[in-house]
Enzyme design. Sequence first.
Site, PDB file in Angstrom:
ATOM      1  N   SER A 133       3.282 -40.412  29.866  1.00  0.00           N
ATOM      2  CA  SER A 133       3.089 -39.777  28.564  1.00  0.00           C
ATOM      3  C   SER A 133       3.939 -38.511  28.533  1.00  0.00           C
ATOM      4  O   SER A 133       3.743 -37.608  29.341  1.00  0.00           O
ATOM      5  CB  SER A 133       1.606 -39.444  28.393  1.00  0.00           C
ATOM      6  OG  SER A 133       1.371 -38.748  27.186  1.00  0.00           O
ATOM      7  N   GLU A 138      -0.511 -44.705  18.660  1.00  0.00           N
ATOM      8  CA  GLU A 138      -1.861 -44.368  19.115  1.00  0.00           C
ATOM      9  C   GLU A 138      -2.465 -43.285  18.220  1.00  0.00           C
ATOM     10  O   GLU A 138      -1.840 -42.245  17.977  1.00  0.00           O
ATOM     11  CB  GLU A 138      -1.740 -43.882  20.570  1.00  0.00           C
ATOM     12  CG  GLU A 138      -3.034 -43.562  21.281  1.00  0.00           C
ATOM     13  CD  GLU A 138      -2.762 -43.140  22.735  1.00  0.00           C
ATOM     14  OE1 GLU A 138      -1.648 -43.397  23.254  1.00  0.00           O
ATOM     15  OE2 GLU A 138      -3.671 -42.534  23.337  1.00  0.00           O
ATOM     16  N   LYS A 161     -10.366 -44.922  28.015  1.00  0.00           N
ATOM     17  CA  LYS A 161     -10.471 -43.747  28.891  1.00  0.00           C
ATOM     18  C   LYS A 161     -11.931 -43.643  29.298  1.00  0.00           C
ATOM     19  O   LYS A 161     -12.788 -43.365  28.461  1.00  0.00           O
ATOM     20  CB  LYS A 161     -10.098 -42.469  28.143  1.00  0.00           C
ATOM     21  CG  LYS A 161      -8.620 -42.253  27.934  1.00  0.00           C
ATOM     22  CD  LYS A 161      -8.393 -40.935  27.234  1.00  0.00           C
ATOM     23  CE  LYS A 161      -6.926 -40.777  26.864  1.00  0.00           C
ATOM     24  NZ  LYS A 161      -6.740 -39.657  25.926  1.00  0.00           N
ATOM     25  N   ASP A 180       2.091 -41.447  20.475  1.00  0.00           N
ATOM     26  CA  ASP A 180       0.690 -40.999  20.379  1.00  0.00           C
ATOM     27  C   ASP A 180       0.636 -39.765  19.483  1.00  0.00           C
ATOM     28  O   ASP A 180       1.248 -38.739  19.783  1.00  0.00           O
ATOM     29  CB  ASP A 180       0.161 -40.656  21.772  1.00  0.00           C
ATOM     30  CG  ASP A 180      -1.325 -40.296  21.772  1.00  0.00           C
ATOM     31  OD1 ASP A 180      -1.949 -40.304  20.689  1.00  0.00           O
ATOM     32  OD2 ASP A 180      -1.861 -40.008  22.866  1.00  0.00           O
ATOM     33  N   LYS A 216       5.706 -43.131  26.721  1.00  0.00           N
ATOM     34  CA  LYS A 216       4.921 -42.770  25.530  1.00  0.00           C
ATOM     35  C   LYS A 216       5.359 -41.390  25.089  1.00  0.00           C
ATOM     36  O   LYS A 216       5.380 -40.453  25.890  1.00  0.00           O
ATOM     37  CB  LYS A 216       3.436 -42.797  25.882  1.00  0.00           C
ATOM     38  CG  LYS A 216       2.516 -42.097  24.900  1.00  0.00           C
ATOM     39  CD  LYS A 216       1.050 -42.410  25.195  1.00  0.00           C
ATOM     40  CE  LYS A 216       0.178 -41.172  25.174  1.00  0.00           C
ATOM     41  NZ  LYS A 216      -1.237 -41.474  25.498  1.00  0.00           N
ATOM     42  N   GLY A 223      -5.188 -41.672  30.115  1.00  0.00           N
ATOM     43  CA  GLY A 223      -5.335 -40.646  31.142  1.00  0.00           C
ATOM     44  C   GLY A 223      -5.694 -39.324  30.504  1.00  0.00           C
ATOM     45  O   GLY A 223      -5.528 -39.135  29.294  1.00  0.00           O
ATOM     46  N   ASP A 252      -7.527 -44.360  20.358  1.00  0.00           N
ATOM     47  CA  ASP A 252      -7.928 -43.606  21.548  1.00  0.00           C
ATOM     48  C   ASP A 252      -9.197 -42.832  21.161  1.00  0.00           C
ATOM     49  O   ASP A 252     -10.326 -43.323  21.357  1.00  0.00           O
ATOM     50  CB  ASP A 252      -6.757 -42.679  21.961  1.00  0.00           C
ATOM     51  CG  ASP A 252      -7.099 -41.685  23.069  1.00  0.00           C
ATOM     52  OD1 ASP A 252      -8.267 -41.605  23.490  1.00  0.00           O
ATOM     53  OD2 ASP A 252      -6.187 -40.952  23.528  1.00  0.00           O
ATOM     54  N   LYS A 265       4.627 -38.169  22.684  1.00  0.00           N
ATOM     55  CA  LYS A 265       3.687 -37.490  21.808  1.00  0.00           C
ATOM     56  C   LYS A 265       4.426 -37.159  20.516  1.00  0.00           C
ATOM     57  O   LYS A 265       5.588 -36.686  20.572  1.00  0.00           O
ATOM     58  CB  LYS A 265       3.199 -36.199  22.474  1.00  0.00           C
ATOM     59  CG  LYS A 265       2.285 -36.451  23.675  1.00  0.00           C
ATOM     60  CD  LYS A 265       0.948 -37.015  23.222  1.00  0.00           C
ATOM     61  CE  LYS A 265      -0.067 -36.999  24.351  1.00  0.00           C
ATOM     62  NZ  LYS A 265      -1.377 -37.535  23.927  1.00  0.00           N
TER      63      LYS A 265
HETATM   64  O1  OSB Z   1      -4.234 -38.556  23.951  1.00  0.00           O
HETATM   65  O2  OSB Z   1      -3.769 -39.752  25.613  1.00  0.00           O
HETATM   66  C1  OSB Z   1      -4.011 -38.644  25.151  1.00  0.00           C
HETATM   67  C2  OSB Z   1      -3.691 -36.008  27.900  1.00  0.00           C
HETATM   68  C3  OSB Z   1      -4.747 -35.185  27.590  1.00  0.00           C
HETATM   69  C4  OSB Z   1      -5.514 -35.464  26.489  1.00  0.00           C
HETATM   70  C5  OSB Z   1      -5.225 -36.573  25.693  1.00  0.00           C
HETATM   71  C6  OSB Z   1      -4.177 -37.426  26.002  1.00  0.00           C
HETATM   72  C7  OSB Z   1      -3.366 -37.107  27.104  1.00  0.00           C
HETATM   73  C8  OSB Z   1      -2.179 -37.871  27.470  1.00  0.00           C
HETATM   74  C9  OSB Z   1      -1.716 -37.788  28.899  1.00  0.00           C
HETATM   75  O3  OSB Z   1      -1.520 -38.502  26.688  1.00  0.00           O
HETATM   76  C10 OSB Z   1      -2.209 -38.919  29.712  1.00  0.00           C
HETATM   77  C11 OSB Z   1      -2.004 -38.679  31.189  1.00  0.00           C
HETATM   78  O4  OSB Z   1      -0.869 -38.765  31.647  1.00  0.00           O
HETATM   79  O5  OSB Z   1      -3.002 -38.414  31.890  1.00  0.00           O
HETATM   80 MG    MG Z   2      -4.079 -40.523  23.178  1.00  0.00          MG
END
Ligand code: OSB
Ligand code: MG
Length: 367
Positions: free
Chosen positions: A135, A213, A262, A188, A161, A290, A238, A163
């Site tokens: 991510s 996402e 998650k 995402d 992925k 994650g 999510d 953001k």
């Molecule tokens: O939305 O998936 C998410 C990290 C913290 C809070 C929300 C998210 C995320 C990530 C990182 O996208 C996922 C990771 O590498 O642990």
């Molecule tokens: Mg997410």
Amino acid sequence: MKLTGVELRRISLPLVSPFRTSFGTETTRDALLVRVVTTEAEGWGECVAMAGPLYSSEYVDAAADVLRRFFVPTLAAVDQLTAVGVARALEKFHGHRMAKAALETAVLDAELRAEGRPLARELGAVHDRVPCGVSVGIMPSIDELLEAVGNYLDEGYLRIKLKIQPGWDIEPVAAVREHFGDVLLQVDANTAYAVSDARHLARLDPYNLLLIEQPLDEEDILGHAELARHLKTPICLDESITSARAAAAAISLGACSIINVKPGRVGGYLESRRIHDVCQAHGIPVWCGGMLETGLGRAANIALAALPGFTLPGDTSASSRYYQTDITTPFTLEAGHLPVPTTPGIGVEPLEPELAAVTTHTEWLKL
Ligand code: OSB
Ligand code: MG
């Protein structure tokens, strides 16, 4: 099994690079670890709540508080404690799923260690390694984004992925597609858009993304169903998916065609398996999300990601993507995969000096 002691431990780990999302920028991971001591064995759970209530309503100080005041005293009164019994004992308390998940995971770890059974086998894993994605946060510039993505691809990550948020969406996706060809790519939004952005988000359609996402508010299930009618890009949820029941409803209403699981968000690994099962029954692919976990949470996530319905690479990156020094033996990427732990329980334990070095507070709860 009976609970005889519980330790709440606060840790603070610097991230190797700032992680920026539509809800904020993280530079350190301030996490909460739960260690349970029972008559049979000890167990660990990592609480994924973040420092502030920005990803969801939960935050780490609130998680520690609700564990200390309500959850641990309630569990301490249970005579024949099992992991399955944790959710039942805590059912009367609303919400606080990340706190519940951490406690249930610690009890599950203790139970499985006592019985010599690995978590992956317990959950129904069918793989001994899982494919990993990464991510990538919002970057100060497209050049820096391309450099970061290039480095991750060189390390072997199998899926990227990005953001996104308004003002950082079409251009970064177009740039990554142009530079890196047909790499597996998804985005995402962490709830940063409104249904009225449908025409704008449809501009992502030509880039063949695996999914988008959580574009809309976590409560906006019907909005996601409406948006899905305007996008070719599949919608993945999510934040909205807080339980197997929520997953079933979202699927039935056409709000998503893919789900990010998650364990912290849904109250633990046992509920995560139920979501997996609901999705499998509906032909909905799932993948493991994650929350910037340390090796403790990561180990358990990898066990979950080895279930048969997890058909897309997860945000289960190597320890080095987050931390210079992890609190467990680091997870290292091999040909884009991480190995599923095979020893009893979650399969890892904190390394004492590494844990001590990042511990900011330790609290033994009187039972
Ligand atoms: O939305 O998936 C998410 C990290 C913290 C809070 C929300 C998210 C995320 C990530 C990182 O996208 C996922 C990771 O590498 O642990
Ligand atoms: Mg997410």
